[in-house]
Scaffold this active site. Structure first.
Site, PDB file in Angstrom:
ATOM      1  N   SER A 125     -21.260  29.827  11.247  1.00  0.00           N
ATOM      2  CA  SER A 125     -20.805  28.444  11.140  1.00  0.00           C
ATOM      3  C   SER A 125     -20.807  27.757  12.491  1.00  0.00           C
ATOM      4  O   SER A 125     -20.619  28.392  13.538  1.00  0.00           O
ATOM      5  CB  SER A 125     -19.382  28.438  10.565  1.00  0.00           C
ATOM      6  OG  SER A 125     -18.763  27.187  10.730  1.00  0.00           O
ATOM      7  N   TYR A 150     -10.307  30.031  10.544  1.00  0.00           N
ATOM      8  CA  TYR A 150     -11.627  30.194   9.912  1.00  0.00           C
ATOM      9  C   TYR A 150     -12.715  30.318  10.966  1.00  0.00           C
ATOM     10  O   TYR A 150     -13.541  31.236  10.938  1.00  0.00           O
ATOM     11  CB  TYR A 150     -11.934  29.012   8.990  1.00  0.00           C
ATOM     12  CG  TYR A 150     -13.382  28.945   8.593  1.00  0.00           C
ATOM     13  CD1 TYR A 150     -13.919  29.878   7.716  1.00  0.00           C
ATOM     14  CD2 TYR A 150     -14.235  27.973   9.124  1.00  0.00           C
ATOM     15  CE1 TYR A 150     -15.270  29.836   7.367  1.00  0.00           C
ATOM     16  CE2 TYR A 150     -15.578  27.921   8.789  1.00  0.00           C
ATOM     17  CZ  TYR A 150     -16.086  28.854   7.896  1.00  0.00           C
ATOM     18  OH  TYR A 150     -17.421  28.814   7.570  1.00  0.00           O
ATOM     19  N   LYS A 154     -15.358  33.641  12.163  1.00  0.00           N
ATOM     20  CA  LYS A 154     -16.808  33.615  12.345  1.00  0.00           C
ATOM     21  C   LYS A 154     -17.185  34.077  13.751  1.00  0.00           C
ATOM     22  O   LYS A 154     -18.181  34.787  13.946  1.00  0.00           O
ATOM     23  CB  LYS A 154     -17.352  32.209  12.063  1.00  0.00           C
ATOM     24  CG  LYS A 154     -17.245  31.795  10.606  1.00  0.00           C
ATOM     25  CD  LYS A 154     -18.006  32.741   9.680  1.00  0.00           C
ATOM     26  CE  LYS A 154     -17.982  32.281   8.241  1.00  0.00           C
ATOM     27  NZ  LYS A 154     -18.701  33.200   7.330  1.00  0.00           N
TER      28      LYS A 154
END
Length: 339
Positions: A125, A150, A154
């Site tokens: 991402s 989040y 990643k």
């Protein structure tokens, strides 16, 4: 060639399954349906004219994963989508994100060598860049502290892949696809973004507001240093994004990768503000949207969009769908779903 698709019943996963099948691969889905619906399988059947093999397991369960790979012999590669993905939710429930997103990758990396699988495409991402100092971001842009748990998951997953690649005896080749904001739906309107409960992403909230499910859309902040004060993102049509995964799989299977880990940005190469998306949706749908301005949302980056040069030059991948057409396909999908 069989390609295992973890999270294959999800939004991006399901569209990638379609593109894999149409490119001549045999996709095998793994999904625990914690963040997707089984009705997606019917949509895939309607598009492809056949069922796609699907194993209802959690890919964080090593024994269950081994069972699938024993049953589906001769899997050549894996595309790993299975992860939770909502920035706001990750701020509220960080442990849930670390356990699922990092844990599932660790399990996968433990099991794949046992079956001689040497090709992995990882769903990364643009959140790994944090708040960038300059735009657009290239693959060489330094990663900075992530703005959300989040994004941190990643970053951790990318670090794990690099550390494994440096270990003696490693045979796994990985392509990390850092993608931006997927929107839109398949042209058939048989599959599309299908959030469970209240949407965390902008476009499904827009379409649900336009169809009357939501009373109004709240835009989180209009005082950012951007063209109109609202957040700027790089919105890529989900089918374009799916096709980038096909290019990555093909590069790995053709043994064209020049390093054990390669990284590519996957975006359109330009940004649009939230207000621009709202206005373009109104043009594409003919609907007037009820929206209000609210406070900033924790974890949001002011602006980010891709330099997509490397993907074009090395993967041979470029996006082809405009923001207008992407939003029109989202509206068609919402109308198919109804209220």
């Amino acid at each position: 060639m069989k390609i295992l698709v973890t999270g294959g019943a999800g939004y991006i996963g399901s569209h990638t399954v379609v593109e894999l099948a149409q490119a001549g691969y045999e996709p095998i889905i793994i999904d625990n349906f914690s963040n997707s619906k089984e009705s997606v399988l019917g949509g895939l059947r309607a598009i492809l004219g056949r069922d796609v093999p699907c194993h209802r397991i959690d890919c964080g369960d090593a024994e269950a994963l081994r069972g699938v790979l024993k049953q589906e012999d001769n899997v050549q590669g894996v595309i790993h989508f299975a992860a939770f993905k909502a920035v706001g939710e990750s701020v509220a429930e960080p442990l849930k994100y670390f356990q699922n997103n990092v844990g599932s990758l660790l399990t996968l990396l433990e099991v794949l060598p046992e079956f001689g699988i040497e090709s992995l495409v990882f769903s990364s991402s643009c959140t790994v860049y944090g708040v960038p100092d300059a735009l657009p971001v290239t693959e060489a842009t330094p990663t900075k502290p992530a703005s959300s748990p989040y994004g941190r998951t990643k970053q951790m997953c990318e670090d794990i892949v690099h550390d494994l690649a440096a270990a003696p005896g490693n045979k796994l080749y990985t392509i990390l696809l850092r993608y931006f904001n997927p929107i839109g739906a398949h042209e058939s309107a048989k599959i599309g973004e299908l959030p469970l409960g209240t949407p965390n992403n902008l476009v499904p909230f827009i379409t649900q507001t336009a169809v009357g499910i939501r009373e109004k859309l709240t835009i989180f902040g209009n005082d950012y240093d951007t063209v109109d004060g609202t957040n700027v993102r790089d919105y890529i049509h989900v089918v374009d994004l799916a096709q980038a995964h096909i290019a990555a799989v093909q590069r790995l299977l053709d043994r064209k990768a020049t390093d054990t880990v390669e990284t590519f940005n996957v975006g359109t190469g330009h940004g649009n503000s939230v207000l621009e998306v709202v206005q373009t949706f109104e043009q594409a749908s003919g609907q007037k949207l009820n929206y209000v301005i609210g406070p900033r949302r924790p974890g949001d980056v002011p602006a980010i969009y891709a330099d997509a040069t490397k993907a074009a030059e090395v993967l041979g991948f470029k996006t082809s769908t405009s923001l207008f057409d992407s939003l029109a396909s989202s509206w068609k999908w919402q109308l198919t779903l109804g209220k």
